[in-house]
Design a protein around this motif. Structure first.
Motif, short mmCIF file in Angstrom:
data_model
loop_
_atom_site.label_atom_id
_atom_site.label_comp_id
_atom_site.label_asym_id
_atom_site.label_seq_id
_atom_site.Cartn_x
_atom_site.Cartn_y
_atom_site.Cartn_z
N PHE A 189 -46.34 -81.44 -32.29
CA PHE A 189 -45.05 -81.31 -32.95
C PHE A 189 -45.17 -80.42 -34.18
O PHE A 189 -44.33 -79.55 -34.43
CB PHE A 189 -44.55 -82.71 -33.35
CG PHE A 189 -43.17 -82.74 -33.96
CD1 PHE A 189 -42.05 -82.90 -33.18
CD2 PHE A 189 -43.01 -82.60 -35.34
CE1 PHE A 189 -40.79 -82.92 -33.75
CE2 PHE A 189 -41.76 -82.63 -35.91
CZ PHE A 189 -40.64 -82.79 -35.11
N GLU A 190 -46.26 -80.60 -34.94
CA GLU A 190 -46.48 -79.80 -36.15
C GLU A 190 -46.66 -78.32 -35.79
O GLU A 190 -46.13 -77.44 -36.48
CB GLU A 190 -47.70 -80.33 -36.89
CG GLU A 190 -47.97 -79.62 -38.21
CD GLU A 190 -49.16 -80.20 -38.94
OE1 GLU A 190 -49.44 -79.78 -40.06
OE2 GLU A 190 -49.82 -81.11 -38.37
N ARG A 191 -47.40 -78.03 -34.71
CA ARG A 191 -47.59 -76.64 -34.31
C ARG A 191 -46.28 -76.00 -33.87
O ARG A 191 -46.00 -74.85 -34.16
CB ARG A 191 -48.63 -76.56 -33.18
CG ARG A 191 -50.07 -76.64 -33.65
CD ARG A 191 -51.02 -76.20 -32.56
NE ARG A 191 -51.00 -77.13 -31.46
CZ ARG A 191 -51.82 -78.19 -31.36
NH1 ARG A 191 -52.70 -78.42 -32.31
NH2 ARG A 191 -51.77 -78.99 -30.32
N GLU A 192 -45.45 -76.77 -33.14
CA GLU A 192 -44.15 -76.25 -32.72
C GLU A 192 -43.27 -75.94 -33.94
O GLU A 192 -42.54 -74.95 -33.95
CB GLU A 192 -43.45 -77.27 -31.81
CG GLU A 192 -44.01 -77.37 -30.41
CD GLU A 192 -43.56 -76.23 -29.52
OE1 GLU A 192 -42.73 -75.42 -29.97
OE2 GLU A 192 -44.05 -76.14 -28.39
N VAL A 193 -43.34 -76.81 -34.95
CA VAL A 193 -42.54 -76.59 -36.16
C VAL A 193 -42.98 -75.31 -36.86
O VAL A 193 -42.16 -74.51 -37.32
CB VAL A 193 -42.66 -77.81 -37.10
CG1 VAL A 193 -42.06 -77.49 -38.47
CG2 VAL A 193 -41.95 -79.01 -36.50
N LYS A 194 -44.31 -75.08 -36.95
CA LYS A 194 -44.81 -73.87 -37.60
C LYS A 194 -44.41 -72.61 -36.83
O LYS A 194 -44.20 -71.55 -37.41
CB LYS A 194 -46.32 -73.95 -37.73
CG LYS A 194 -46.81 -74.99 -38.74
CD LYS A 194 -48.33 -74.99 -38.81
CE LYS A 194 -48.82 -76.03 -39.82
NZ LYS A 194 -50.30 -76.09 -39.88
N ASP A 195 -44.31 -72.72 -35.51
CA ASP A 195 -44.02 -71.56 -34.66
C ASP A 195 -42.52 -71.27 -34.56
O ASP A 195 -42.13 -70.25 -34.02
CB ASP A 195 -44.60 -71.80 -33.26
CG ASP A 195 -44.61 -70.53 -32.43
OD1 ASP A 195 -45.27 -69.56 -32.84
OD2 ASP A 195 -43.95 -70.51 -31.38
N LEU A 196 -41.68 -72.17 -35.08
CA LEU A 196 -40.24 -72.04 -34.91
C LEU A 196 -39.67 -71.01 -35.88
O LEU A 196 -40.13 -70.87 -37.01
CB LEU A 196 -39.56 -73.40 -35.14
CG LEU A 196 -38.08 -73.51 -34.80
CD1 LEU A 196 -37.86 -73.30 -33.30
CD2 LEU A 196 -37.54 -74.88 -35.21
N ASP A 197 -38.64 -70.27 -35.42
CA ASP A 197 -37.94 -69.29 -36.26
C ASP A 197 -36.73 -69.97 -36.91
O ASP A 197 -35.82 -70.45 -36.21
CB ASP A 197 -37.47 -68.11 -35.39
CG ASP A 197 -36.79 -67.02 -36.22
OD1 ASP A 197 -36.91 -67.08 -37.46
OD2 ASP A 197 -36.16 -66.13 -35.64
N TYR A 198 -36.72 -70.01 -38.25
CA TYR A 198 -35.68 -70.75 -38.97
C TYR A 198 -34.55 -69.84 -39.48
O TYR A 198 -33.67 -70.31 -40.20
CB TYR A 198 -36.28 -71.47 -40.19
CG TYR A 198 -37.33 -72.49 -39.83
CD1 TYR A 198 -36.97 -73.74 -39.35
CD2 TYR A 198 -38.68 -72.21 -39.97
CE1 TYR A 198 -37.92 -74.69 -39.03
CE2 TYR A 198 -39.64 -73.14 -39.64
CZ TYR A 198 -39.25 -74.39 -39.18
OH TYR A 198 -40.19 -75.32 -38.86
#
Length: 263
Positions: free
Chosen positions: A63-72
């Motif tokens: 979940f943490e890796r997905e959050v870091k990879d997400l475009d905000y």
């Protein structure tokens, strides 16, 4: 919260749902553990809960890796909300870890108490046996017990010394194996994350290829139509329906100027 996360990213929403299911299973498992009285069954139940906590830890890392990879850029306030959710997950997992330590300590105390109770029963039996012996027998029995005790102490010292050596070697080996297992788990998580990313890219590429095929099919049909019209014009030049097509109309007849007729 789950619907809000799903609106940000489907993958994050799926992970959040799986983590919630694991937390629910942990809660039910500890409630079941509270009702178990047998220490052996408690140990097995605690091992199952420990495996679930390991799985939950792995999901939180993903979940943490997905959050870091997400475009905000197109999602306002998403970063703060997702970080708060991650911290909430870690806090809840830590609470179950503390609960597991508590139950493990209780199980160990029960085992120690059982051993001490057995020793007390043995001492009571020895006291009853001694009451039926004479003084000489008691002295002889006492000397024999002292000799046996000395021998047992020497054996215990040797066992303790060997155990300490084996324990030191085992601890070093376990430490190295634990570090190696942690690296392997991290590598597997990274591979799993990369596979998911690759699958997503393959799906997007497949959609793009399908669109390109549709465009190529349309162009092919147009080319076939033009070729068909050319063939029909060549075979039937008197057909008036296609005389006005660009490039297919017959050349215009030359006109003579008026002054040529007057001459």
């Amino acid at each position: 919260m789950a619907s809000s996360i799903s609106s940000i990213s489907e993958d994050l929403g799926e992970l959040d749902g799986r983590i919630t299911d694991v937390f629910r299973a942990l809660s039910n498992g500890f409630q079941k553990l509270e009702k178990i009285k047998d220490s052996g069954r408690q140990s097995r139940q605690l091992e199952e809960l420990t495996d679930k906590m390991r799985e939950c830890k792995r999901l939180i890392k993903e979940f943490e890796r997905e959050v870091k990879d997400l475009d905000y850029t197109s999602i306002p306030h998403a970063s703060r909300m997702l970080n708060e959710r991650k911290q909430s997950m870690v806090k809840e997992l830590n609470s179950y870890v503390e609960l597991k330590k508590k139950y493990a300590s209780n199980i160990e105390r029960k085992r120690v108490g059982h051993i001490e109770g057995t020793e007390e029963v043995s001492a009571e039996d020895n006291g009853l046996l001694a009451s039926s012996m004479t003084n000489q027998e008691l002295v002889g029995h006492g000397n024999q017990m002292m000799d046996e005790t000395d021998q047992a102490i020497e054996r215990s010292k040797k066992v303790v010394h060997d155990t300490v050596n084996v324990g030191s070697q085992t601890a070093a080996t376990l430490k190295g194996q634990t570090e190696q297992m942690n690296r392997i788990i991290d590598d597997l998580d990274s591979i799993h994350f990369s596979i998911k990313k690759a699958s997503r890219l393959v799906k997007e590429l497949g959609k793009q290829i399908a669109t390109d095929r549709c465009i190529m099919s349309m162009l092919f049909l147009i080319v076939i139509g033009v070729i068909a019209i050319i063939i029909v014009k060549v075979m039937h030049p008197e057909n008036q329906d296609i005389q006005d097509l660009p490039g297919l109309a017959p050349p215009a007849t030359s006109r003579k100027l008026l002054w040529f007729h007057t001459m």
